[in-house]
Design a protein around this motif. Structure first.
Motif, short mmCIF file in Angstrom:
data_model
loop_
_atom_site.label_atom_id
_atom_site.label_comp_id
_atom_site.label_asym_id
_atom_site.label_seq_id
_atom_site.Cartn_x
_atom_site.Cartn_y
_atom_site.Cartn_z
N GLU A 1 32.63 3.33 49.79
CA GLU A 1 33.41 4.56 49.63
C GLU A 1 32.71 5.79 50.21
O GLU A 1 33.32 6.58 50.91
CB GLU A 1 33.69 4.78 48.14
CG GLU A 1 34.84 5.69 47.87
CD GLU A 1 35.30 5.62 46.42
OE1 GLU A 1 35.14 6.62 45.72
OE2 GLU A 1 35.83 4.57 46.00
N LEU A 2 31.44 5.96 49.91
CA LEU A 2 30.68 7.12 50.39
C LEU A 2 30.36 6.94 51.87
O LEU A 2 29.74 5.95 52.26
CB LEU A 2 29.39 7.28 49.57
CG LEU A 2 28.54 8.51 49.86
CD1 LEU A 2 29.30 9.79 49.54
CD2 LEU A 2 27.24 8.44 49.06
N GLN A 3 30.79 7.89 52.68
CA GLN A 3 30.64 7.77 54.14
C GLN A 3 29.47 8.57 54.70
O GLN A 3 28.83 8.16 55.66
CB GLN A 3 31.94 8.24 54.82
CG GLN A 3 33.17 7.48 54.38
CD GLN A 3 33.08 6.01 54.71
OE1 GLN A 3 32.95 5.64 55.87
NE2 GLN A 3 33.12 5.16 53.69
N ARG A 4 29.19 9.74 54.10
CA ARG A 4 28.18 10.66 54.64
C ARG A 4 27.76 11.62 53.54
O ARG A 4 28.57 11.99 52.70
CB ARG A 4 28.81 11.42 55.81
CG ARG A 4 27.85 12.08 56.73
CD ARG A 4 28.54 12.59 58.00
NE ARG A 4 29.23 13.86 57.78
CZ ARG A 4 30.54 14.04 57.75
NH1 ARG A 4 31.35 13.03 57.93
NH2 ARG A 4 31.06 15.22 57.55
N VAL A 5 26.49 12.04 53.58
CA VAL A 5 25.96 13.00 52.60
C VAL A 5 25.09 14.02 53.33
O VAL A 5 24.34 13.66 54.24
CB VAL A 5 25.08 12.28 51.54
CG1 VAL A 5 24.48 13.28 50.58
CG2 VAL A 5 25.88 11.25 50.79
N GLU A 6 25.21 15.28 52.94
CA GLU A 6 24.36 16.34 53.50
C GLU A 6 23.88 17.27 52.40
O GLU A 6 24.69 17.69 51.56
CB GLU A 6 25.15 17.21 54.51
CG GLU A 6 25.68 16.51 55.71
CD GLU A 6 27.18 16.76 55.86
OE1 GLU A 6 27.67 17.80 55.40
OE2 GLU A 6 27.86 15.89 56.44
N TRP A 7 22.59 17.56 52.42
CA TRP A 7 22.05 18.56 51.49
C TRP A 7 22.55 19.94 51.91
O TRP A 7 22.77 20.18 53.10
CB TRP A 7 20.52 18.55 51.51
CG TRP A 7 19.95 17.36 50.82
CD1 TRP A 7 19.36 16.26 51.39
CD2 TRP A 7 19.89 17.14 49.40
NE1 TRP A 7 18.98 15.38 50.43
CE2 TRP A 7 19.29 15.89 49.19
CE3 TRP A 7 20.32 17.87 48.29
CZ2 TRP A 7 19.08 15.36 47.92
CZ3 TRP A 7 20.11 17.34 47.04
CH2 TRP A 7 19.50 16.11 46.85
N LEU A 8 22.71 20.83 50.94
CA LEU A 8 23.15 22.21 51.20
C LEU A 8 22.02 23.19 50.91
O LEU A 8 21.03 22.84 50.27
CB LEU A 8 24.35 22.55 50.30
CG LEU A 8 25.61 21.73 50.53
CD1 LEU A 8 26.66 22.08 49.47
CD2 LEU A 8 26.16 21.99 51.93
N ASP A 9 22.20 24.42 51.36
CA ASP A 9 21.31 25.54 51.01
C ASP A 9 19.85 25.28 51.42
O ASP A 9 18.93 25.76 50.78
CB ASP A 9 21.37 25.85 49.51
CG ASP A 9 22.79 25.96 48.97
OD1 ASP A 9 23.63 26.57 49.65
OD2 ASP A 9 23.06 25.42 47.88
N GLY A 10 19.63 24.48 52.46
CA GLY A 10 18.28 24.22 52.93
C GLY A 10 17.52 23.17 52.13
O GLY A 10 16.35 22.90 52.42
N ALA A 11 18.15 22.58 51.13
CA ALA A 11 17.47 21.52 50.36
C ALA A 11 17.26 20.31 51.25
O ALA A 11 18.04 20.05 52.16
CB ALA A 11 18.31 21.14 49.14
N ASP A 12 16.17 19.57 51.01
CA ASP A 12 15.92 18.35 51.78
C ASP A 12 15.61 17.17 50.86
O ASP A 12 15.17 16.12 51.30
CB ASP A 12 14.80 18.56 52.79
CG ASP A 12 13.48 18.93 52.14
OD1 ASP A 12 13.42 19.05 50.91
OD2 ASP A 12 12.50 19.10 52.89
N GLY A 13 15.86 17.36 49.57
CA GLY A 13 15.64 16.31 48.60
C GLY A 13 16.09 16.78 47.24
O GLY A 13 16.43 17.95 47.05
N PRO A 14 16.10 15.87 46.26
CA PRO A 14 16.62 16.22 44.94
C PRO A 14 15.68 17.13 44.15
O PRO A 14 14.46 16.96 44.18
CB PRO A 14 16.78 14.87 44.25
CG PRO A 14 15.78 13.98 44.91
CD PRO A 14 15.68 14.47 46.33
N ALA A 15 16.28 18.09 43.47
CA ALA A 15 15.61 18.98 42.53
C ALA A 15 16.73 19.60 41.69
O ALA A 15 17.84 19.77 42.19
CB ALA A 15 14.84 20.08 43.26
N VAL A 16 16.45 19.90 40.45
CA VAL A 16 17.48 20.50 39.61
C VAL A 16 17.99 21.77 40.30
O VAL A 16 17.21 22.59 40.76
CB VAL A 16 16.94 20.81 38.19
CG1 VAL A 16 17.94 21.63 37.40
CG2 VAL A 16 16.61 19.51 37.47
#
Length: 168
Positions: free
Chosen positions: A43-58
């Motif tokens: 189902e998931l085709q593509r993912v992009e971080w927003l706001d300059g994030a490059d990995g997970p963080a709260v």
């Protein structure tokens, strides 16, 4: 006798677990790389971080682009709400105060490896499923049941991919 399956407002959940023959750090490296998730999902085709994030963080946000034969194509913005490396990664879909879904990976050291679970909750906020329920309210419980089974199969597939990558 009337079937009394879950309704959307009940915020139904599904969870799948697996054991991985790899330490939590190696499993975390795979789980936290959300840009690799489309390769593990139908189902998931593509993912992009927003706001300059490059990995997970709260507080970090990302856009997921999805496709489903019954719902078409759509994009949603997700908000990371829990991020403890090697332990938990969770995010809400759309409005964090009224999410259309919540997703969570949990990692736990077990028997020299890692128990990994993926959990998701539908609602309480509106989603694509809400439109289907609006069109056929008498079928709400069946619609919810079918979607949860789809998520269960999809999660099992994702966990199998994560297991394979982490154990490689």
């Amino acid at each position: 006798m009337e079937w009394t399956g879950a309704r959307y407002a009940d915020k139904p959940t599904v969870e799948v677990r697996t054991w991985i023959d790899a330490p939590p750090a190696r499993v975390w490296a795979v789980v936290s790389d959300i840009s690799s998730m489309p390769a593990m999902s139908e189902e998931l085709q593509r993912v992009e971080w927003l706001d300059g994030a490059d990995g997970p963080a709260v507080g970090a946000r990302f856009v997921g682009h999805s496709r489903h034969e019954a719902f078409g194509e759509w994009s949603t913005t997700s908000h990371v709400i829990e991020c403890e490396p090697e332990r938990v990664l969770a995010w809400t879909v759309q409005d964090p105060a009224d999410p259309s879904a919540i997703w969570r990976f949990r990692l736990r050291p077990e028997n020299g490896g890692t128990e990994l679970s993926e959990w998701m909750q539908l609602g309480p906020g509106r989603s694509g499923l809400s439109a289907a329920i609006d069109r056929m309210p008498e079928k709400e419980q069946k619609i919810v049941f079918v979607r949860l089974r789809e998520f269960e199969r999809s999660i099992a597939t994702t966990l199998a991919h994560i297991k394979k990558r982490a154990e490689a």
